[in-house]
Design a protein around this motif. Structure first.
Motif, PDB file in Angstrom:
ATOM      1  N   GLY A  58       0.777  -1.229   0.000  1.00 56.25           N
ATOM      2  CA  GLY A  58       0.000   0.000   0.000  1.00 56.25           C
ATOM      3  C   GLY A  58       0.807   1.277   0.000  1.00 56.25           C
ATOM      4  N   VAL A  59       2.135   1.184   0.169  1.00 52.75           N
ATOM      5  CA  VAL A  59       2.946   2.399   0.180  1.00 52.75           C
ATOM      6  C   VAL A  59       3.033   3.003  -1.219  1.00 52.75           C
ATOM      7  N   TYR A  60       3.216   2.155  -2.238  1.00 51.13           N
ATOM      8  CA  TYR A  60       3.440   2.645  -3.584  1.00 51.13           C
ATOM      9  C   TYR A  60       2.194   2.553  -4.452  1.00 51.13           C
ATOM     10  N   ALA A  61       1.982   3.613  -5.234  1.00 51.55           N
ATOM     11  CA  ALA A  61       0.918   3.600  -6.232  1.00 51.55           C
ATOM     12  C   ALA A  61       1.329   2.746  -7.434  1.00 51.55           C
ATOM     13  N   GLY A  62       2.605   2.564  -7.588  1.00 51.88           N
ATOM     14  CA  GLY A  62       3.178   1.717  -8.629  1.00 51.88           C
ATOM     15  C   GLY A  62       4.622   1.457  -8.295  1.00 51.88           C
ATOM     16  N   TYR A  63       5.160   0.329  -8.760  1.00 53.91           N
ATOM     17  CA  TYR A  63       6.557  -0.006  -8.492  1.00 53.91           C
ATOM     18  C   TYR A  63       7.095  -0.680  -9.749  1.00 53.91           C
ATOM     19  N   VAL A  64       8.008   0.010 -10.423  1.00 54.88           N
ATOM     20  CA  VAL A  64       8.519  -0.434 -11.708  1.00 54.88           C
ATOM     21  C   VAL A  64       9.920  -1.005 -11.538  1.00 54.88           C
ATOM     22  N   VAL A  65      10.162  -2.160 -12.131  1.00 57.92           N
ATOM     23  CA  VAL A  65      11.506  -2.744 -12.135  1.00 57.92           C
ATOM     24  C   VAL A  65      12.212  -2.257 -13.395  1.00 57.92           C
ATOM     25  N   GLY A  66      13.294  -1.524 -13.208  1.00 61.68           N
ATOM     26  CA  GLY A  66      14.010  -0.998 -14.356  1.00 61.68           C
ATOM     27  C   GLY A  66      15.225  -0.200 -13.945  1.00 61.68           C
ATOM     28  N   ASP A  67      15.988   0.214 -14.943  1.00 63.61           N
ATOM     29  CA  ASP A  67      17.270   0.885 -14.743  1.00 63.61           C
ATOM     30  C   ASP A  67      17.256   2.181 -15.549  1.00 63.61           C
ATOM     31  N   PHE A  68      17.585   3.316 -14.910  1.00 60.22           N
ATOM     32  CA  PHE A  68      17.559   4.586 -15.614  1.00 60.22           C
ATOM     33  C   PHE A  68      18.671   4.738 -16.639  1.00 60.22           C
ATOM     34  N   LEU A  69      19.544   3.759 -16.762  1.00 62.10           N
ATOM     35  CA  LEU A  69      20.464   3.750 -17.886  1.00 62.10           C
ATOM     36  C   LEU A  69      19.729   3.353 -19.159  1.00 62.10           C
ATOM     37  N   HIS A  70      18.573   2.698 -19.008  1.00 64.34           N
ATOM     38  CA  HIS A  70      17.704   2.346 -20.133  1.00 64.34           C
ATOM     39  C   HIS A  70      16.463   3.235 -20.041  1.00 64.34           C
ATOM     40  N   ALA A  71      16.681   4.503 -20.294  1.00 62.71           N
ATOM     41  CA  ALA A  71      15.665   5.513 -19.990  1.00 62.71           C
ATOM     42  C   ALA A  71      14.405   5.357 -20.822  1.00 62.71           C
ATOM     43  N   ASP A  72      14.527   4.932 -22.076  1.00 61.72           N
ATOM     44  CA  ASP A  72      13.348   4.843 -22.926  1.00 61.72           C
ATOM     45  C   ASP A  72      12.340   3.844 -22.370  1.00 61.72           C
ATOM     46  N   GLU A  73      12.835   2.694 -21.907  1.00 56.64           N
ATOM     47  CA  GLU A  73      11.951   1.673 -21.350  1.00 56.64           C
ATOM     48  C   GLU A  73      11.267   2.181 -20.092  1.00 56.64           C
ATOM     49  N   LEU A  74      12.039   2.825 -19.220  1.00 58.75           N
ATOM     50  CA  LEU A  74      11.464   3.325 -17.977  1.00 58.75           C
ATOM     51  C   LEU A  74      10.506   4.481 -18.232  1.00 58.75           C
TER      52      LEU A  74
END
Length: 237
Positions: free
Chosen positions: A121-137
């Motif tokens: 309940g803390v997060y409205a969403g939680y994405v697994v990803g790396d900001f070195l791959h910015a387009d995907e994130l």
């Protein structure tokens, strides 16, 4: 929690190999072996927050809330990005501070699983990803109107590069409050590839307005030596 982890021991760092913890007489793991540590409910908090006295989550969260107040923003109307969200402690702290919604990002699926398990309940969403791959994130974060960023220790060293910081700030709208902590070793402005130079360039380019920059004790090592970080608080340009 202390009784549950009574057998956990901190081990002195070998010369070239980093810090270790003994989970039992049969298992020793590196302090940054997050997937294994996150698998045990409460273990990360016991080792890092309690035993190593880590303060970065509290410092980053408080810095972000100060920035929002300085900018005259209402936290309960904001959706904030938590970079390197881990088990969710920073997200929990800013939510307790009045932030309406938090979206987590972490490179490890194990972190997302631990957060949903330990802090539902803390997060409205939680994405697994790396900001070195910015387009995907960027695509994954598109549904959220992100109005700020907070990060405790995710940038620097082996975690994420200066380019990851630039990419993370780029998903925010102009004037968004930000607060992040980085090991002071990576903040030497004389290193052209370091975070100090990256922050200076972000300021020079008008992409970041620094409101605060302070030094604090992040934690101690497994042998009790202090580790110092810097807190950077600002707003996007």
């Amino acid at each position: 929690m202390t009784d549950v982890f009574a057998g956990v021991r901190l081990l002195g760092p070998p010369e070239t190999d980093g810090e270790y913890i003994a989970l039992s007489e049969h298992e020793t793991v590196h302090l940054h072996e997050y997937t294994r540590i996150y698998a045990v409910p409460g273990l990360y908090e016991h080792v890092v927050q309690e035993r190593l006295r880590c303060t970065s989550p509290q410092v980053a969260a408080a810095g972000f809330l100060r920035a929002a107040a300085t900018l005259g923003l209402e936290p309960d109307s904001m959706t904030v990005l938590d970079v390197g969200a881990g088990t969710g402690l920073v997200g929990e702290l800013v939510r307790h501070g009045g932030v309406g919604r938090v979206v987590g990002v972490d490179a490890l699926a194990a972190a997302r699983a631990a957060s949903l398990r330990d802090r539902p309940g803390v997060y409205a969403g939680y994405v697994v990803g790396d900001f070195l791959h910015a387009d995907e994130l960027r695509e994954a974060l598109r549904p959220y109107a992100l109005g700020g960023l907070v990060s405790a220790g995710a940038f620097g060293g082996t975690h994420a590069t200066p380019q990851a910081l630039r990419n993370a700030l780029a998903v925010l709208s102009s004037g968004a409050p930000v607060a992040f902590t980085i090991d002071e070793r990576w903040m030497d402005a004389s290193d052209p590839d370091g975070f100090g130079a990256a922050v200076e360039q972000l300021v020079a380019d008008g992409r970041l307005d620094v409101l605060e920059r302070t030094r604090f004790q992040h934690r101690v090592t497994t042998t009790g030596e202090p580790v110092f970080y810097q807190l950077v608080v600002g707003r996007t340009g």
